[in-house]
Enzyme design. Structure first.
Site, mmCIF file in Angstrom:
data_model
loop_
_atom_site.group_PDB
_atom_site.id
_atom_site.type_symbol
_atom_site.label_atom_id
_atom_site.label_comp_id
_atom_site.label_asym_id
_atom_site.label_seq_id
_atom_site.Cartn_x
_atom_site.Cartn_y
_atom_site.Cartn_z
ATOM 1 N N CYS A 12 18.587 43.497 56.314
ATOM 2 C CA CYS A 12 17.244 44.064 56.337
ATOM 3 C C CYS A 12 17.070 45.075 55.223
ATOM 4 O O CYS A 12 16.902 46.270 55.479
ATOM 5 C CB CYS A 12 16.987 44.717 57.686
ATOM 6 S SG CYS A 12 16.272 43.564 58.831
ATOM 7 N N GLU A 66 46.911 44.528 31.386
ATOM 8 C CA GLU A 66 46.596 44.487 32.816
ATOM 9 C C GLU A 66 45.193 43.930 32.970
ATOM 10 O O GLU A 66 44.250 44.402 32.357
ATOM 11 C CB GLU A 66 46.696 45.876 33.437
ATOM 12 C CG GLU A 66 45.853 46.902 32.718
ATOM 13 C CD GLU A 66 45.832 48.260 33.396
ATOM 14 O OE1 GLU A 66 46.351 48.389 34.500
ATOM 15 O OE2 GLU A 66 45.273 49.176 32.785
ATOM 16 N N TYR A 99 36.166 41.475 42.719
ATOM 17 C CA TYR A 99 35.221 42.512 43.154
ATOM 18 C C TYR A 99 34.138 41.941 44.065
ATOM 19 O O TYR A 99 32.992 42.336 43.994
ATOM 20 C CB TYR A 99 34.618 43.250 41.948
ATOM 21 C CG TYR A 99 35.692 43.783 41.032
ATOM 22 C CD1 TYR A 99 36.547 44.791 41.460
ATOM 23 C CD2 TYR A 99 35.910 43.231 39.768
ATOM 24 C CE1 TYR A 99 37.574 45.250 40.649
ATOM 25 C CE2 TYR A 99 36.934 43.691 38.952
ATOM 26 C CZ TYR A 99 37.757 44.703 39.398
ATOM 27 O OH TYR A 99 38.770 45.152 38.598
ATOM 28 N N GLY A 108 40.609 44.716 29.716
ATOM 29 C CA GLY A 108 39.231 44.772 29.278
ATOM 30 C C GLY A 108 38.551 43.425 29.134
ATOM 31 O O GLY A 108 37.340 43.356 28.951
ATOM 32 N N GLY A 116 42.262 42.150 35.745
ATOM 33 C CA GLY A 116 41.803 41.857 37.091
ATOM 34 C C GLY A 116 40.843 40.683 37.059
ATOM 35 O O GLY A 116 41.210 39.534 37.246
ATOM 36 N N ARG A 117 39.607 40.996 36.708
ATOM 37 C CA ARG A 117 38.566 39.963 36.831
ATOM 38 C C ARG A 117 38.826 38.742 35.947
ATOM 39 O O ARG A 117 38.493 37.622 36.327
ATOM 40 C CB ARG A 117 37.199 40.573 36.585
ATOM 41 C CG ARG A 117 36.588 40.389 35.239
ATOM 42 C CD ARG A 117 35.257 41.055 35.095
ATOM 43 N NE ARG A 117 35.306 42.484 35.331
ATOM 44 C CZ ARG A 117 34.488 43.122 36.171
ATOM 45 N NH1 ARG A 117 33.582 42.464 36.829
ATOM 46 N NH2 ARG A 117 34.569 44.419 36.315
HETATM 47 C C1 LIG Z 1 40.052 48.240 37.453
HETATM 48 C C2 LIG Z 1 41.158 48.374 36.543
HETATM 49 C C3 LIG Z 1 41.668 47.237 35.902
HETATM 50 C C4 LIG Z 1 41.067 45.874 36.046
HETATM 51 O O1 LIG Z 1 39.862 45.761 35.389
HETATM 52 P P1 LIG Z 1 39.226 44.304 35.206
HETATM 53 O O2 LIG Z 1 37.916 44.529 34.593
HETATM 54 O O3 LIG Z 1 39.121 43.702 36.565
HETATM 55 O O4 LIG Z 1 40.162 43.527 34.351
HETATM 56 C C5 LIG Z 1 42.751 47.398 35.083
HETATM 57 N N1 LIG Z 1 43.326 48.608 34.932
HETATM 58 C C6 LIG Z 1 42.857 49.725 35.532
HETATM 59 C C7 LIG Z 1 43.531 51.008 35.300
HETATM 60 C C8 LIG Z 1 41.765 49.647 36.343
HETATM 61 O O5 LIG Z 1 41.293 50.748 36.926
#
Ligand SMILES: *Cc1c(COP(=O)(O)O)cnc(C)c1O
Length: 408
Positions: free
Chosen positions: A359, A284, A388, A244, A286-287
């Site tokens: 366009c 976990e 992303y 999060g 990502g961003r």
């Molecule tokens: C997309 C996703 C993430 C990553 O979210 P971020 O905002 O990029 O940290 C982590 N866990 C699950 C299950 C997701 O679907």
């Protein structure tokens, strides 16, 4: 005039240009042989992981959510830095396998896993984060056919959400996970049918900048995991607590207070309920891991005026940077951090609209932004492009093709 978002720390100016990992923007464009391009910085990826490791209790592992940036070189760079990898498709599994990642470090979440995807994951020994009773039964049947006990965790749809989150992924009716009250029955069924029980996955949301909101969500997640484990009646080998953590994209956004989050989590982890005493914990992300480490570089193709407004028309656009264009999950369009990369640090003297080459009037990279005067041939940088971007944008739209990607 409309402000642009805050440029993340970690960049330099060399010879009047933006430098990424010590390399000038024009040199990187030359190395790629074309524009637009995404540049990802190894040093910034390393720094971000180190920052997290320093702030979080050592008991809490780090997973990389591959969907944020599945570029093969990025996955390979992350492989030794993080503990686990969260994938959301068999395609992402292939990318992880190509990077030599041990499938036992991988977990697979996502609604709508096809039988062929379940089979590939089970055969490899990947943990399935089971999203429904139906998926659980399909996984058991495939495991039986293959003669392999599938490794299964259950993804929980909690009744709470992370407050202040950009994207809510729990609470109420959702296509993600199994409603918390039905999790114990499902877990018992999976265990009774011979699955290797891997524990729980509770993901509450994304892109949160508030330490308080994250702390509250983590407390709720740990409490719910303890309750569910008690009800299941079997130890919880692993708890994926979700993530999060967000990054600042827009004017006024401030970074997450990571030491505060880490201290609160350390306190909780030191006083875990006995049901979770042996449980392996992970977050976990990502961003937060990759977002700020990426810059999108696009070249000015035309400089024109319309009704007194200056337009810098670039060779990039929303087909690579849907989020920066304001068309991916935002209601009011605001400017991502952006700059003229080849005149970095020069005085901002004019108000411009930086647009893409598609366009459609939706294709905007920065509106009414104050920038140094730019000419045809200059490079524009859009920051916070490491997550992303390349794969979350419609790169086939209008046939310009994908951007180049470099890890430096
Ligand atoms: C997309 C996703 C993430 C990553 O979210 P971020 O905002 O990029 O940290 C982590 N866990 C699950 C299950 C997701 O679907």
């Amino acid at each position: 005039m409309k402000p642009v978002g805050p440029i993340p720390p970690g960049f330099e100016t060399i010879g009047g240009e933006l430098a990424i990992s010590g390399r000038r923007a024009s040199e990187l464009a030359a190395e790629a042989g074309r524009t637009p391009l995404f540049v990802y910085s190894r040093a910034m990826l390393d720094a971000r992981v180190a920052q997290l490791r320093a702030a979080l209790p050592s008991r809490v592992g780090l997973n990389f959510a591959v969907k944020a940036n599945p570029h093969p070189a990025v996955i390979a760079h992350m492989a030794p830095l993080v503990d686990g990898f969260d994938i959301a498709s068999a395609g992402e599994l292939k990318l992880c396998e190509a990077a030599g990642i041990d499938p036992r470090r991988i977990s697979f979440a996502g609604p709508g896993k096809r039988d062929a995807e379940l089979e590939a994951a089970i055969a490899a020994g990947v943990t399935l984060n089971c999203e429904s009773e139906g998926e659980g039964d399909r996984a058991l049947a495939i495991g039986q056919r293959l003669g392999i006990a599938p490794r299964i965790a259950v993804r929980v749809n909690p009744s709470f959400v992370i407050t202040g989150s950009g994207m809510k992924m729990g609470g109420g009716a959702k296509q993600f996970g199994v409603d918390a009250e039905r999790v114990p029955a499902l877990a018992k069924h999976l265990i009774a049918q011979g699955a290797e029980w891997r524990g729980l996955h509770i993901f509450t949301g994304s892109q949160t900048l508030s330490a308080e909101a994250i702390i509250e969500a983590q407390a709720n997640v740990l409490g719910l995991a303890a309750e569910l484990t008690e009800a299941i009646g079997a130890p919880c080998p692993k708890l994926n607590m979700g993530g999060g953590l967000g990054i600042p994209y827009f004017p006024g956004d401030t970074p997450v207070d990571l030491p505060k989050v880490g201290a609160a989590l350390a306190e909780r982890v030191a006083h875990l309920p006995s049901t979770l005493a042996e449980t392996e914990l992970c977050m976990e992300l990502g961003r937060f891991l990759v977002g700020e480490a990426g810059v999108y570089l696009t070249r000015v193709i035309d400089r024109k005026q319309s009704h007194g407004v200056i337009f810098l028309v670039t060779d990039g656009g929303l087909h690579h940077q849907l989020a920066a264009s304001g068309n991916f999950g935002t209601v009011v369009r605001r400017n991502y951090p952006s700059a003229i990369a080849t005149r970095y640090g020069a005085e901002a003297t004019e108000e411009v609209n930086i647009v893409g080459c598609l366009c459609t009037p939706l294709d905007r990279l920065a509106d009414n932004a104050m920038m140094p005067r730019a000419e045809v041939g200059d490079l524009v940088a859009v920051f916070c492009a490491g997550a992303y971007g390349a794969t979350a944008s419609p790169s086939a739209f209008l046939g310009h093709g994908p951007a180049a990607e470099l890890l430096v």
